[in-house]
Motif scaffolding. Structure first.
Motif: not given
Length: 417
Positions: A134-162
């Motif tokens: 059950x924990x692995x199923x949750x981990x797959x769902x959660x860790x699968x969002x990390x790349x896109x979420x991190x990318x969204x955050x860094x591009x959002x910060x960059x747009x604001x700060x630029x």
């Protein structure tokens, strides 16, 4: 007994959350350069290929490190290697923020790539060894969002700060944030490891291992054949995904003469949809029950959209172009989740999820290495149209490869019957 299970699951949830936080924040330190590449080119007066070379240095070190760390992660003390990785990544960002000359940036980013390469295989190994089904199923769902979420955050910060200040502040934020997350990790990680609990799943482990070992004997259509095809898919996946993420601000600037901050802001739509790529991958996997078929279908969809983008380059259809970019990234994020998360976790019974995750991720970042310098060079010589023709051809080759694999597999299955 009920209280014991509740306590164990709570620890599992927090462990997943800690891994999610660490890996998502790592992307701020990884993509701080790519998110601001257009601004960096203008500040230092450098070409696309020169700017792309920095990302190439990073991806080369990151990809090579994935191979090494994938093979050795079983021997690591995850608590300290993740701490060291995040801390070094933070220092690298601070150095780039205050770099007196552009010439040193590629070497600093090489170190950053080597340091960050520890994270994925170590975390997948930690989660696969610590969690129940059950924990692995949750981990797959959660860790699968990390790349896109991190990318969204860094591009959002960059747009604001630029828009309001300077792109250098993004590097400073990463330089402060990553060491803070590193300290959080080193304190909480050992306290969140769930206690081992006996379950009926253990009775099936021997049978599962025998089944997987038998599959390795089937040649091209067996386990290692499948992993080989997925590795090939991984190269193409990150070539397309990271190529678009890296160069979309420059493409929008060149085609539509948009301000730098607006180009970065519109690029936010790419990772925003990508956050849900993991959900699409899991649903397709449940329907098709074949990881190669899932990836082939997604490459077909991405190829169709890239063909549409090609047709729009001579028009002023900015909104439709951005939507197509976003959908391509969405499909490629789904492929990435399948290759680097869903498949490695599915091999938990063999105890080598970290190794498989590291090796497959290494091939993904081989594609990233090619995308930064390679696509920038193609754009300089032949223009952005040639870049999209190349990406369309890449998707076509992946569809063809997947089709051949599935035909051969089906043929062998019929012979067995």
């Amino acid at each position: 007994m009920i209280e014991y299970r509740k306590r164990t699951w709570t620890k599992s949830s927090w462990l997943i959350a800690l891994c999610w936080l660490a890996y998502t924040c790592s992307y701020i330190g990884k993509l701080s350069y790519s998110a601001n590449i257009n601004q960096i080119e203008k500040v230092y007066g450098i070409s696309h290929s020169e700017a792309g070379l920095v990302s190439t240095f990073f991806f080369f070190a990151y990809g090579a490190g994935q191979i090494v760390n994938g093979l050795l992660c079983k021997k690591y003390n995850v608590r300290y290697v993740v701490f060291g990785s995040l801390f070094i990544g933070g220092l690298a960002n601070l150095v780039v923020a205050f770099a007196p000359t552009f010439s040193i940036v590629k070497y600093v980013w090489l170190v950053n790539g080597a340091a960050m390469s520890v994270l994925w295989s170590s975390m997948i190994r930690l989660l696969s060894e610590s969690l129940d089904k059950k924990g692995v199923a949750s981990a797959i769902l959660a860790m699968g969002t990390t790349v896109a979420t991190g990318t969204f955050v860094v591009y959002g910060l960059s747009a604001l700060l630029v828009a309001v200040a300077s792109y250098r502040i993004v590097f400073i934020i990463a330089g402060v944030l990553l060491p803070v997350v590193a300290l959080t990790w080193v304190y909480f990680e050992p306290r969140l490891i769930p206690e081992k609990e006996e379950s009926s799943e253990g009775e099936n482990n021997v049978e599962n291992v025998k089944k997987v070992q038998a599959e390795t004997q089937k040649g091209f259509t067996g386990l290692w054949g499948m992993l080989g095809v997925l590795a090939f898919f991984g190269i193409a996946d990150n070539l397309v995904k990271d190529g678009l993420t890296t160069w979309t601000p420059s493409i929008l600037d060149a085609l539509y003469a948009l301000p730098g901050w607006l180009s970065i802001f519109l690029t936010l739509l790419l990772p925003l949809l990508g956050i849900f790529g993991n959900v699409l991958a899991r649903r397709l996997d449940k329907v098709l029950k074949n990881s190669v078929a899932v990836c082939m279908l997604l490459f077909f969809g991405a190829g169709a959209l890239i063909g549409l983008i090609l047709g729009l380059l001579s028009t002023n259809a900015l909104v439709v172009t951005i939507v197509c970019f976003s959908l391509v990234t969405f499909f490629m994020s789904s492929v990435n989740s399948m290759i680097t998360s869903i498949v490695p976790f599915s091999l938990k019974e063999r105890g080598n999820s970290g190794m498989v995750a590291g090796l497959l991720n290494a091939f993904c970042y081989l594609g990233s290495t090619i995308s930064s310098f390679g696509l920038g060079s193609v754009a300089e010589v032949w223009g952005w149209s040639a870049v999209f023709i190349l990406l369309l051809c890449v998707c076509g080759v992946m569809v063809l490869t997947g089709g051949i694999y599935l035909i051969v597999k089906k043929s062998k299955e019929r012979k067995v019957k």
